[in-house]
Design a protein around this motif. Sequence first.
Motif, PDB file in Angstrom:
ATOM      1  N   ILE A 545      -3.272   5.064  10.363  1.00 47.11           N
ATOM      2  CA  ILE A 545      -2.353   4.735  11.461  1.00 47.11           C
ATOM      3  C   ILE A 545      -0.905   4.737  10.967  1.00 47.11           C
ATOM      4  CG2 ILE A 545      -1.629   2.873  12.992  1.00 47.11           C
ATOM      5  CD1 ILE A 545      -4.544   2.196  13.413  1.00 47.11           C
ATOM      6  N   LEU A 546      -0.692   4.188   9.785  1.00 45.82           N
ATOM      7  CA  LEU A 546       0.660   4.163   9.216  1.00 45.82           C
ATOM      8  C   LEU A 546       1.204   5.577   9.051  1.00 45.82           C
ATOM      9  CD1 LEU A 546       2.901   2.358   8.019  1.00 45.82           C
ATOM     10  CD2 LEU A 546       1.778   2.616   5.802  1.00 45.82           C
ATOM     11  N   PHE A 547       0.388   6.478   8.573  1.00 48.43           N
ATOM     12  CA  PHE A 547       0.809   7.866   8.366  1.00 48.43           C
ATOM     13  C   PHE A 547       1.179   8.535   9.693  1.00 48.43           C
ATOM     14  CE2 PHE A 547      -0.284  12.428   7.883  1.00 48.43           C
ATOM     15  CZ  PHE A 547       0.637  12.757   6.894  1.00 48.43           C
ATOM     16  N   ILE A 548       0.370   8.324  10.720  1.00 48.21           N
ATOM     17  CA  ILE A 548       0.652   8.918  12.033  1.00 48.21           C
ATOM     18  C   ILE A 548       1.962   8.381  12.597  1.00 48.21           C
ATOM     19  CG2 ILE A 548      -0.136   9.080  14.427  1.00 48.21           C
ATOM     20  CD1 ILE A 548      -2.995   9.087  13.367  1.00 48.21           C
ATOM     21  N   LEU A 549       2.179   7.076  12.467  1.00 49.21           N
ATOM     22  CA  LEU A 549       3.415   6.487  12.975  1.00 49.21           C
ATOM     23  C   LEU A 549       4.641   7.017  12.230  1.00 49.21           C
ATOM     24  CD1 LEU A 549       2.333   2.764  13.513  1.00 49.21           C
ATOM     25  CD2 LEU A 549       2.912   4.439  15.268  1.00 49.21           C
ATOM     26  N   MET A 550       4.501   7.237  10.960  1.00 47.62           N
ATOM     27  CA  MET A 550       5.620   7.794  10.193  1.00 47.62           C
ATOM     28  C   MET A 550       5.979   9.190  10.685  1.00 47.62           C
ATOM     29  SD  MET A 550       4.828   6.582   6.270  1.00 47.62           S
ATOM     30  CE  MET A 550       4.991   4.866   5.770  1.00 47.62           C
ATOM     31  N   LEU A 551       4.958   9.991  10.975  1.00 45.38           N
ATOM     32  CA  LEU A 551       5.218  11.334  11.495  1.00 45.38           C
ATOM     33  C   LEU A 551       5.884  11.277  12.865  1.00 45.38           C
ATOM     34  CD1 LEU A 551       1.929  13.245  10.553  1.00 45.38           C
ATOM     35  CD2 LEU A 551       4.167  13.417   9.450  1.00 45.38           C
ATOM     36  N   LEU A 552       5.423  10.359  13.700  1.00 45.13           N
ATOM     37  CA  LEU A 552       5.942  10.272  15.065  1.00 45.13           C
ATOM     38  C   LEU A 552       7.371   9.740  15.102  1.00 45.13           C
ATOM     39  CD1 LEU A 552       5.426  10.367  18.182  1.00 45.13           C
ATOM     40  CD2 LEU A 552       4.673   7.997  17.988  1.00 45.13           C
ATOM     41  N   LEU A 553       7.637   8.663  14.354  1.00 47.99           N
ATOM     42  CA  LEU A 553       8.925   7.981  14.439  1.00 47.99           C
ATOM     43  C   LEU A 553       9.933   8.457  13.389  1.00 47.99           C
ATOM     44  CD1 LEU A 553       7.650   4.348  15.114  1.00 47.99           C
ATOM     45  CD2 LEU A 553       8.434   6.042  16.782  1.00 47.99           C
ATOM     46  N   ARG A 554       9.498   9.356  12.484  1.00 48.33           N
ATOM     47  CA  ARG A 554      10.373   9.874  11.424  1.00 48.33           C
ATOM     48  C   ARG A 554      11.024   8.723  10.664  1.00 48.33           C
ATOM     49  NH1 ARG A 554       9.269  12.568  16.339  1.00 48.33           N
ATOM     50  NH2 ARG A 554       9.944  14.745  16.285  1.00 48.33           N
ATOM     51  N   SER A 555      10.210   7.743  10.333  1.00 53.18           N
ATOM     52  CA  SER A 555      10.712   6.529   9.706  1.00 53.18           C
ATOM     53  C   SER A 555       9.629   5.923   8.832  1.00 53.18           C
ATOM     54  CB  SER A 555      11.149   5.532  10.783  1.00 53.18           C
ATOM     55  OG  SER A 555      11.317   4.235  10.265  1.00 53.18           O
ATOM     56  N   VAL A 556      10.022   5.016   7.943  1.00 57.92           N
ATOM     57  CA  VAL A 556       9.070   4.252   7.137  1.00 57.92           C
ATOM     58  C   VAL A 556       9.076   2.785   7.554  1.00 57.92           C
ATOM     59  CG1 VAL A 556       8.534   3.418   4.811  1.00 57.92           C
ATOM     60  CG2 VAL A 556       9.188   5.797   5.153  1.00 57.92           C
ATOM     61  N   VAL A 557      10.262   2.228   7.753  1.00 55.90           N
ATOM     62  CA  VAL A 557      10.378   0.804   8.068  1.00 55.90           C
ATOM     63  C   VAL A 557       9.688   0.465   9.386  1.00 55.90           C
ATOM     64  CG1 VAL A 557      11.974  -1.081   8.556  1.00 55.90           C
ATOM     65  CG2 VAL A 557      12.496   0.558   6.750  1.00 55.90           C
ATOM     66  N   ALA A 558      10.017   1.201  10.442  1.00 56.08           N
ATOM     67  CA  ALA A 558       9.434   0.906  11.755  1.00 56.08           C
ATOM     68  C   ALA A 558       7.906   0.976  11.737  1.00 56.08           C
ATOM     69  CB  ALA A 558      10.011   1.857  12.816  1.00 56.08           C
ATOM     70  N   PRO A 559       7.287   2.031  11.200  1.00 59.12           N
ATOM     71  CA  PRO A 559       5.821   2.076  11.154  1.00 59.12           C
ATOM     72  C   PRO A 559       5.197   0.912  10.388  1.00 59.12           C
ATOM     73  CG  PRO A 559       6.707   4.257  10.786  1.00 59.12           C
ATOM     74  CD  PRO A 559       7.862   3.320  10.768  1.00 59.12           C
ATOM     75  N   VAL A 560       5.806   0.536   9.252  1.00 59.78           N
ATOM     76  CA  VAL A 560       5.254  -0.585   8.472  1.00 59.78           C
ATOM     77  C   VAL A 560       5.286  -1.865   9.296  1.00 59.78           C
ATOM     78  CG1 VAL A 560       5.658  -2.075   6.475  1.00 59.78           C
ATOM     79  CG2 VAL A 560       5.758   0.406   6.212  1.00 59.78           C
ATOM     80  N   LEU A 561       6.410  -2.117   9.964  1.00 57.99           N
ATOM     81  CA  LEU A 561       6.525  -3.324  10.785  1.00 57.99           C
ATOM     82  C   LEU A 561       5.564  -3.292  11.970  1.00 57.99           C
ATOM     83  CD1 LEU A 561      10.405  -3.828  10.770  1.00 57.99           C
ATOM     84  CD2 LEU A 561       8.678  -5.042   9.419  1.00 57.99           C
ATOM     85  N   LEU A 562       5.377  -2.118  12.573  1.00 62.02           N
ATOM     86  CA  LEU A 562       4.453  -2.012  13.697  1.00 62.02           C
ATOM     87  C   LEU A 562       3.020  -2.290  13.260  1.00 62.02           C
ATOM     88  CD1 LEU A 562       5.793   1.131  15.616  1.00 62.02           C
ATOM     89  CD2 LEU A 562       6.094  -1.284  16.189  1.00 62.02           C
ATOM     90  N   VAL A 563       2.630  -1.744  12.123  1.00 61.54           N
ATOM     91  CA  VAL A 563       1.272  -1.982  11.629  1.00 61.54           C
ATOM     92  C   VAL A 563       1.072  -3.458  11.305  1.00 61.54           C
ATOM     93  CG1 VAL A 563      -0.300  -1.542   9.705  1.00 61.54           C
ATOM     94  CG2 VAL A 563       0.870   0.356  10.813  1.00 61.54           C
TER      95      VAL A 563
END
Length: 724
Positions: A545-563
Amino acid sequence: MNSQKVPFWLRWLIPVVLVITWLGIAGIGGPTFGRLEEVSSNDQASFLPAGAEATEAGDWQAKFRDSEEIPAIVIVESDSPFTPAQLGEAAQLKTGIEALKLGSAVVGPIPSEDGKAVQFVVPMASSDELREKVQELRDVVQPGAPDGMKAFVTGPAGLTADLVNAFGGIDGILLLVALGAVFVILLLVYRSVVLPLAVLLTSVFALCAAILLVFGMAKAGWIQLNGQSQGILSILVIGAATDYALLYVARFREALTHTTNRTQAVMTAWKASFEPILASGATVIIALLCLLFSDLNSNKALGPVAAAGIVCSLFAALTLLPAFMALLGRAAFWPFRPKLLPDDEREPEILTGLEGQKGLWRATGRLVSKRPRVVWVASVLLLLAASTGLMQLKANGVPQTDVILSASDAVDGQDALARHFDAGSGSPAVVVASEGSAQQVLDKVKAADGVGDAYLLADGNVPITGAPGTPAEPAVREGRVLINATLNSAADSIEAEEAVKSLRVAVKEVDAGALVGGVTATALDTNTTAQRDLVVIIPIVLVVILFILMLLLRSVVAPVLLVLSVVLSYGAAMGVSAWVFNGVFGFSGADATVPLFGFVFLVALGVDYNIFLMSRVREESLKHGTRPGILRGLAVTGGVITSAGVVLAATFAALGVIPIMFLVQLAFIVAFGVLLDTVLVRSLLVPALAYDIGSKIWWPGKLARESSLPAAAPREEEEASVGR
């Protein structure tokens, strides 16, 4: 572009072809619903991996059987000791039982030591008609019991039949309740009849396609289908397809305020919603497919079954629903059709069709912008407090007699059996030992804690008891013998599982290759394997899930916080669920697979709503800066995501109509968890945390290096965006 003429093939031909194609799929898939029983099994033993000790023991046990039979136990109970006349009357039941010709020879009547009960062991052929055969047996023994006595049909056959009966509502009641709940919610959301029907048809057609796909996979032997995965499939497809449809419809309605050309609006909405819907669906699909790493066959089966359902939901939401909208246009929203806005008013607004929504999300945005740190810290503390209930969760399996929540003759019979006989009677532990150590192993078994009686088995499933007339030599298969051990505790109890653990240690002291199987061992190995799956699969799902969010949001911080936010939400949901299960429902525990299923659904579906929110926030941030973009994204998506959350919670809550503890628990966990995620995490925690961090939320993407607003006018712009 409003004045441009849209080609006939784009305006009419493609939508009509898509609708006709889906009608054809539904016409084939709908009738297949009733055929799922042909490829479905609820046998717990088949859920285990091939390497489990209970599975290996079961394979050896099959070599000693002359037929594929499972026992039904008929017990006749009285409040006082049987008189000779009553005993003779009870014995006459054997004639009626044998007349049914259910299987091999009936054993009994066997009187209890207290003289207040007798039992018959009725071998029954394992077949698709087991439920009907058990009912025939009940129709004979219950009216035929002596006056003042009660007769029950229990044992493995009786419990299996009642379990199948409990799952019987999956094909009809569950679907009707789920669809009815969704339709009522959609009526309230849209205040229209046409649009809810279009959305509901999209969900139903997606389910028909999913059923057709799953039936084909099960028929080919690629997956093992069971009642619980069948029920989850229906709920998941209806909920997911409706959620995707709500997102598309919100974009379509917004597009209609910018153009009079319905085909252009359809395409604009499709382009705007394609990426978040696809990312959302891909997240859920991949998370579900992570269940293939499970050692439990039931979990492995659910992965591709549910993933197939999400695939069909995606296709329906991105093809059938746009086709409906292309044909209906503004008429879909009748009588409250969206109006074309003047050019100077075409900023995104809250366009979901709910009364009073502007005030709600304006107030939410103002709270987030004025006190972001207070909001997210308070939200985290609240979730952490709720998570403390996790310590009360007893997810180490439940007795089989507690699995069925409705009235059950088999469950009542097990209670009667425990009152008058060794509680494990009818469901013995099975020990497979080498021929050379048969006697030593038998002695160990008899001396083991929790074992009431044990005997070697001769050919014809006849026990070697040493009494005159009994066989003297045990049956031998490939150098192995079989020992049946009757446990003092009910076969589905925690005490029986502890006895099996001790028994395994004891027999291996004299025969390292000895195996212990049976009903209790199967339940024990299932629980042990489920605990292992929890530890292995959860990290895999989070990484994916973290990997998919990184691809979608072009970010690292936001995906980590969302997870992290959805993990915290999951912990809170499970904690509250534990309190409810123990204190409100009074459940004896929870199925060992409940935490894993709850995690997969809540984390995958919880990320869904964050994807819907943050993809729109990113879109708005590119235009207006991060902080105004957060408030605009929250305002525009607030209503549609809340509606989607309510729909999904309602559909999963419908699982509660099936009187199976696992499904009732999963229904509460997911329904409560989705609402918690929708109302608290997505509406307050995530926006407030993102607002507090500001543009750094997009690190290391390009947005992180841009100032979100000119320094002189941040507050005015934010207030303006909230007030729209």
